[in-house]
Design an enzyme around this catalytic site. Structure first.
Site, PDB file in Angstrom:
ATOM      1  N   THR A  10     -14.745  10.541   9.417  1.00  0.00           N
ATOM      2  CA  THR A  10     -15.385   9.040   9.184  1.00  0.00           C
ATOM      3  C   THR A  10     -14.804   6.990   9.663  1.00  0.00           C
ATOM      4  OG1 THR A  10     -15.353  10.245   6.758  1.00  0.00           O
ATOM      5  CG2 THR A  10     -14.983   7.602   6.026  1.00  0.00           C
ATOM      6  N   GLN A  11     -14.037   7.486   9.860  1.00  0.00           N
ATOM      7  CA  GLN A  11     -13.919   6.293  11.105  1.00  0.00           C
ATOM      8  C   GLN A  11     -13.893   6.329  12.140  1.00  0.00           C
ATOM      9  OE1 GLN A  11     -11.610   2.743  11.795  1.00  0.00           O
ATOM     10  NE2 GLN A  11     -11.324   3.908  10.288  1.00  0.00           N
ATOM     11  N   LYS A  16       0.673  -1.757   0.516  1.00  0.00           N
ATOM     12  CA  LYS A  16       0.007   0.299  -0.174  1.00  0.00           C
ATOM     13  C   LYS A  16       0.951   1.302  -0.017  1.00  0.00           C
ATOM     14  CE  LYS A  16      -2.254   1.464   3.469  1.00  0.00           C
ATOM     15  NZ  LYS A  16      -2.806   1.027   4.326  1.00  0.00           N
ATOM     16  N   ASP A  60     -16.883  15.690  19.781  1.00  0.00           N
ATOM     17  CA  ASP A  60     -16.583  16.075  18.434  1.00  0.00           C
ATOM     18  C   ASP A  60     -16.736  17.644  18.907  1.00  0.00           C
ATOM     19  OD1 ASP A  60     -14.683  14.905  15.450  1.00  0.00           O
ATOM     20  OD2 ASP A  60     -15.279  17.064  16.049  1.00  0.00           O
ATOM     21  N   GLY A 100      -5.886   6.679  17.447  1.00  0.00           N
ATOM     22  CA  GLY A 100      -5.451   8.406  16.201  1.00  0.00           C
ATOM     23  C   GLY A 100      -4.015   8.444  16.152  1.00  0.00           C
ATOM     24  N   ALA A 101      -3.075   8.175  17.808  1.00  0.00           N
ATOM     25  CA  ALA A 101      -1.857   7.908  16.915  1.00  0.00           C
ATOM     26  C   ALA A 101      -1.951   7.059  15.742  1.00  0.00           C
ATOM     27  CB  ALA A 101      -0.962   7.964  18.213  1.00  0.00           C
TER      28      ALA A 101
END
Length: 334
Positions: free
Chosen positions: A142-143, A71, A164, A223-224
Site C-alpha cells: 500500500t505505501q 496517535k 516485489d 522500511g526500518a
C-alpha cells in the site's frame, strides 16, 4: 460542543496530498525552529501476540496554525492471516491546543500512509536531482502507491520500476498506474538505478547493494521502523549524504540503527536532520552531491500536520460525523 468522527474514507478524501506535503514540510521546519513538542515514541511490546502498540503525541506551531494530537498505532504481523485484519491499525485524537477539546477522532491508518509518503516527497524535493524523472520502488504494498503519488507531486516522474517478490502485487501496481506512468516490474537492482528510490520493506538484512545505485540516486529508506530492521548496504550509508528525520528515533529504530549500534556509523556520518534543511539552516542537494539518503522513521509531528489538513478539509466540506465524546460542563471534579 461536538467532536468530529472521520473514518478512513473521510481522511483519504479530505487530506489532499499536496496540502499534506506542504503541511508536513512546515512541521519539519517548525521542529528545526524549536516550535514543536514531541516526546519520544513509546512502545508496548506484546510478544505473546507477536505485536506491539506505539503511542505518538506531539504539538506543532507552524506559523499560521498550531495543533496537537496523539496517535495510537500498532504493528501485528499475524493479523491478516489469523484475524483478517490489517497489520497496522491506527487511531488519532486531534485536539485544540488552547482548550484541549478533542476536535476530532480519526482513522490513523490512512493518515499514516499519507504522512509517510509526504515525508518522502519533502526529502525528495530537497535532495533529489532537479530533473529526476524515474522512480524505483522496492516493495509493492500500500505505501508504494502513496510513495509514487507523493513523489510525483514534487518531481516529473515518467518511468517507474517496481520490485516485489509477489508478482501479483507488481502486476496490480503496474495496472493501477499504467495510464499515467511507464510502469514495469523489475528487479531490486533495476529499481535501485533510478533517479529516486524508495524502499518499503520490513527486512532485517540489507537487500539493496551499494553498487546498484545510480551515481546521483536519492534514496528514501522507509522500511526500518523498529530496532533490527535494515534495508541498505552499510557502504551506501557511509557513502551517501545521510539525512535523518529524528536523531533519537533513527538511532533506535531507523535504517541506521543496526550499523549505529555496531559502531559502523557515527555522528560524523550523519549530515543532519531534514527539518534543518527545510528551514534553510543546512543545504539540501548541491552540485557535487552523489548519492543522498533519507532515513524516515515517521514522526508524530507529521501525524499532527496531516490530521490538521484532514480536519480542516472535512470541516470545509461539512463531512464526517459529529458526536458528543466528552462533557463540557464546568462543574464537578476533573
Amino acid at each position: 460542543m461536538q467532536t468530529l468522527l472521520l473514518g478512513p474514507d473521510d481522511v483519504a478524501e479530505h487530506a489532499d496530498l499536496p496540502a499534506v506535503i506542504d503541511a508536513v514540510a512546515s512541521a519539519f521546519a517548525a521542529d528545526a525552529r524549536g516550535d514543536t513538542i514531541m516526546p519520544a515514541k513509546s512502545y508496548i511490546d506484546l510478544p505473546q501476540y507477536n505485536g506491539d502498540f506505539r503511542s505518538m503525541p506531539a504539538y506543532v506551531h507552524a506559523g499560521d496554525w498550531d495543533a496537537a494530537a496523539v496517535k495510537w498505532v500498532n504493528v501485528h504481523p499475524d493479523n491478516p492471516a489469523d484475524h483478517d485484519l490489517p497489520t497496522v491499525l491506527g487511531t488519532l485524537i486531534y485536539s485544540d491546543p488552547e482548550t484541549a477539546f478533542p476536535l476530532a477522532v480519526m482513522d490513523g491508518t490512512v493518515l499514516t500512509r499519507l504522512r509517510t509518503g509526504a515525508a518522502a516527497a519533502v526529502a525528495t524535493d530537497h535532495l533529489a536531482v532537479a530533473d529526476a524523472d524515474s522512480l524505483g520502488l522496492v516493495g509493492a504494498g500500500t505505501q508504494a502507491y502513496t510513495q509514487l503519488e507523493a513523489i510525483a507531486a514534487v518531481r516529473d516522474i515518467e518511468t517507474v520500476v517496481v520490485a516485489d517478490r509477489d508478482r501479483a502485487k507488481q502486476t496490480a501496481f503496474a495496472e493501477h498506474f499504467g495510464d499515467r506512468f511507464a510502469v514495469h516490474a523489475g528487479s531490486i537492482e533495476e529499481a535501485a538505478g533510478c533517479d529516486v528510490l524508495s524502499t518499503i520493506t520490513p527486512v532485517e538484512s540489507p537487500i539493496v547493494d551499494r553498487e546498484w545505485l545510480g551515481e546521483h540516486t536519492h534514496v528514501n529508506a522507509i522500511g526500518a521502523d523498529a530496532a533490527g530492521k535494515h534495508e541498505h548496504d552499510d557502504r551506501t550509508l557511509l557513502d551517501a549524504k545521510l539525512v535523518i528525520d529524528d536523531y533519537e528515533q533513527c538511532t533506535h529504530s531507523g535504517e541506521i540503527n543496526v550499523p549505529w549500534s555496531e559502531g559502523t556509523l557515527s555522528e560524523a556520518d550523519i549530515y543532519g536532520e531534514l527539518g534543518s534543511i527545510v528551514a534553510g539552516d543546512l543545504d539540501g542537494r548541491i552540485d557535487d552531491d552523489g548519492i543522498t539518503l533519507f532515513d524516515s522513521t515517521g514522526l508524530a509531528i507529521q501525524d499532527v500536520a496531516t490530521a490538521h489538513v484532514a480536519y480542516q478539509g472535512a470541516r470545509l466540506a461539512d463531512a464526517g460525523t459529529e458526536f458528543e465524546l466528552v462533557g463540557t460542563s464546568t462543574s464537578g471534579r476533573p
